[in-house]
Design a protein around this motif. Structure first.
Motif, PDB file in Angstrom:
ATOM      1  N   PHE A  75       6.760  -1.953  -1.054  1.00 60.29           N
ATOM      2  CA  PHE A  75       5.429  -1.847  -0.458  1.00 60.29           C
ATOM      3  C   PHE A  75       5.515  -1.242   0.943  1.00 60.29           C
ATOM      4  CE2 PHE A  75       1.555  -3.240   1.568  1.00 60.29           C
ATOM      5  CZ  PHE A  75       0.612  -3.215   0.549  1.00 60.29           C
ATOM      6  N   PHE A  76       6.521  -1.666   1.704  1.00 60.33           N
ATOM      7  CA  PHE A  76       6.712  -1.147   3.056  1.00 60.33           C
ATOM      8  C   PHE A  76       6.995   0.357   3.023  1.00 60.33           C
ATOM      9  CE2 PHE A  76       9.480  -0.036   6.631  1.00 60.33           C
ATOM     10  CZ  PHE A  76       8.650  -0.379   7.689  1.00 60.33           C
ATOM     11  N   ALA A  77       7.858   0.788   2.103  1.00 58.19           N
ATOM     12  CA  ALA A  77       8.185   2.219   2.003  1.00 58.19           C
ATOM     13  C   ALA A  77       6.942   3.037   1.636  1.00 58.19           C
ATOM     14  CB  ALA A  77       9.292   2.439   0.966  1.00 58.19           C
ATOM     15  N   TYR A 129      -4.756   7.705  -2.489  1.00 58.13           N
ATOM     16  CA  TYR A 129      -3.293   7.862  -2.522  1.00 58.13           C
ATOM     17  C   TYR A 129      -2.624   6.492  -2.420  1.00 58.13           C
ATOM     18  CZ  TYR A 129       1.395   8.377  -0.677  1.00 58.13           C
ATOM     19  OH  TYR A 129       2.746   8.238  -0.467  1.00 58.13           O
ATOM     20  N   SER A 130      -3.094   5.665  -1.501  1.00 54.93           N
ATOM     21  CA  SER A 130      -2.509   4.349  -1.292  1.00 54.93           C
ATOM     22  C   SER A 130      -2.584   3.498  -2.554  1.00 54.93           C
ATOM     23  CB  SER A 130      -3.227   3.650  -0.132  1.00 54.93           C
ATOM     24  OG  SER A 130      -2.716   2.366   0.075  1.00 54.93           O
ATOM     25  N   PHE A 131      -3.746   3.457  -3.183  1.00 55.55           N
ATOM     26  CA  PHE A 131      -3.903   2.683  -4.414  1.00 55.55           C
ATOM     27  C   PHE A 131      -2.929   3.149  -5.486  1.00 55.55           C
ATOM     28  CE2 PHE A 131      -5.829   2.530  -8.689  1.00 55.55           C
ATOM     29  CZ  PHE A 131      -5.840   1.161  -8.886  1.00 55.55           C
ATOM     30  N   LEU A 132      -2.896   4.456  -5.726  1.00 54.97           N
ATOM     31  CA  LEU A 132      -2.030   4.985  -6.785  1.00 54.97           C
ATOM     32  C   LEU A 132      -0.556   4.756  -6.485  1.00 54.97           C
ATOM     33  CD1 LEU A 132      -3.956   8.285  -7.587  1.00 54.97           C
ATOM     34  CD2 LEU A 132      -3.846   6.195  -8.978  1.00 54.97           C
ATOM     35  N   ALA A 133      -0.155   4.933  -5.236  1.00 62.92           N
ATOM     36  CA  ALA A 133       1.254   4.727  -4.876  1.00 62.92           C
ATOM     37  C   ALA A 133       1.648   3.263  -5.030  1.00 62.92           C
ATOM     38  CB  ALA A 133       1.497   5.203  -3.445  1.00 62.92           C
ATOM     39  N   ARG A 135       0.163   1.071  -6.981  1.00 63.21           N
ATOM     40  CA  ARG A 135       0.068   0.750  -8.407  1.00 63.21           C
ATOM     41  C   ARG A 135       1.304   1.225  -9.164  1.00 63.21           C
ATOM     42  NH1 ARG A 135      -4.536   3.129 -12.437  1.00 63.21           N
ATOM     43  NH2 ARG A 135      -3.745   2.205 -14.344  1.00 63.21           N
ATOM     44  N   HIS A 136       1.777   2.424  -8.855  1.00 67.36           N
ATOM     45  CA  HIS A 136       2.870   3.008  -9.632  1.00 67.36           C
ATOM     46  C   HIS A 136       4.257   2.726  -9.064  1.00 67.36           C
ATOM     47  CE1 HIS A 136       0.262   4.970 -12.470  1.00 67.36           C
ATOM     48  NE2 HIS A 136      -0.479   5.417 -11.464  1.00 67.36           N
ATOM     49  N   PHE A 137       4.338   2.224  -7.849  1.00 66.81           N
ATOM     50  CA  PHE A 137       5.651   1.938  -7.265  1.00 66.81           C
ATOM     51  C   PHE A 137       5.766   0.500  -6.757  1.00 66.81           C
ATOM     52  CE2 PHE A 137       5.328   6.559  -6.954  1.00 66.81           C
ATOM     53  CZ  PHE A 137       6.520   6.914  -7.567  1.00 66.81           C
ATOM     54  N   SER A 138       4.935   0.105  -5.817  1.00 67.06           N
ATOM     55  CA  SER A 138       5.068  -1.211  -5.188  1.00 67.06           C
ATOM     56  C   SER A 138       4.986  -2.359  -6.178  1.00 67.06           C
ATOM     57  CB  SER A 138       3.979  -1.410  -4.127  1.00 67.06           C
ATOM     58  OG  SER A 138       4.074  -0.442  -3.117  1.00 67.06           O
ATOM     59  N   GLY A 141       7.626  -2.365 -10.462  1.00 69.63           N
ATOM     60  CA  GLY A 141       9.076  -2.428 -10.571  1.00 69.63           C
ATOM     61  C   GLY A 141       9.837  -1.691  -9.491  1.00 69.63           C
ATOM     62  N   GLY A 142       9.159  -1.009  -8.611  1.00 72.43           N
ATOM     63  CA  GLY A 142       9.824  -0.314  -7.513  1.00 72.43           C
ATOM     64  C   GLY A 142      10.258   1.092  -7.881  1.00 72.43           C
ATOM     65  N   PHE A 143      10.896   1.744  -6.931  1.00 66.68           N
ATOM     66  CA  PHE A 143      11.322   3.142  -7.108  1.00 66.68           C
ATOM     67  C   PHE A 143      12.396   3.270  -8.178  1.00 66.68           C
ATOM     68  CE2 PHE A 143       9.874   3.029  -2.643  1.00 66.68           C
ATOM     69  CZ  PHE A 143       8.820   3.927  -2.762  1.00 66.68           C
ATOM     70  N   ARG A 144      13.355   2.369  -8.164  1.00 68.05           N
ATOM     71  CA  ARG A 144      14.467   2.435  -9.123  1.00 68.05           C
ATOM     72  C   ARG A 144      13.936   2.333 -10.555  1.00 68.05           C
ATOM     73  NH1 ARG A 144      18.423  -1.644  -7.569  1.00 68.05           N
ATOM     74  NH2 ARG A 144      19.051  -0.084  -6.068  1.00 68.05           N
ATOM     75  N   SER A 145      13.052   1.409 -10.782  1.00 68.92           N
ATOM     76  CA  SER A 145      12.483   1.230 -12.114  1.00 68.92           C
ATOM     77  C   SER A 145      11.747   2.484 -12.571  1.00 68.92           C
ATOM     78  CB  SER A 145      11.528   0.045 -12.112  1.00 68.92           C
ATOM     79  OG  SER A 145      10.850  -0.054 -13.339  1.00 68.92           O
TER      80      SER A 145
END
Length: 155
Positions: A75-77, A129-133, A135-138, A141-145
């Motif tokens: 979430f921080f990233a 942008y914030s919502f989508l980012a 939703r799809h990352f934070s 499962g994160g970036f690795r997932s």
């Protein structure tokens, strides 16, 4: 499934914290307008990010099975990228608002009117942008997932 209206409500609370902190900081830093906007937006982003994480995690996004501190790192990233995008847009808007066409802004009874309006405009522009980012990352499962899912789909 995360809903955009729910996100708008929780992000609205976070934005209220962000905007309040930015406006207070701009008032305190009005003697140094060249650095005031960046400093104020960093303080506001930190406060808003904290509120947004806890409200989004509780009310908007389903659990992805990770521990809170792991989700917070992602979430921080994402929030850092959001803050950088907002800064870029805000400074672009300050440049736009400094054109002669917008000279009447100078009569507003506040210090740094262009910076204040630019901040609000940037917040609005970056919301989707914030919502989508998030939703799809934070909260997915994160970036690795996400990278592993994409790699598996390609193979």
């Amino acid at each position: 499934m995360a809903s955009f209206p729910k996100y708008l409500m929780t992000a609205g609370a976070a934005t209220a914290v962000d905007v309040a902190l930015v406006q207070i900081c701009l008032q305190l830093l009005s003697l140094h307008p060249s650095i005031a906007l960046a400093c104020a937006m960093c303080v506001g982003a930190a406060g808003g990010m904290s509120v947004n994480f806890f409200l989004s995690r509780r009310f908007v996004f389903a659990s992805d099975g990770r521990r809170p501190h792991q989700q917070f790192l992602t979430f921080f990233a994402v929030s850092l990228s959001t803050a950088m995008l907002r800064l870029a847009i805000a400074y672009g808007l300050v440049s736009l608002l400094s054109l002669a066409l917008f000279a009447p802004l100078l009569i507003l009874p506040v210090s740094l009117p262009a910076e204040r309006l630019a901040h609000l405009g940037a917040v609005g522009i970056v919301t989707i942008y914030s919502f989508l980012a998030h939703r799809h990352f934070s909260f997915a499962g994160g970036f690795r997932s996400r990278l592993l899912t994409r790699t598996t789909m390609v193979s």
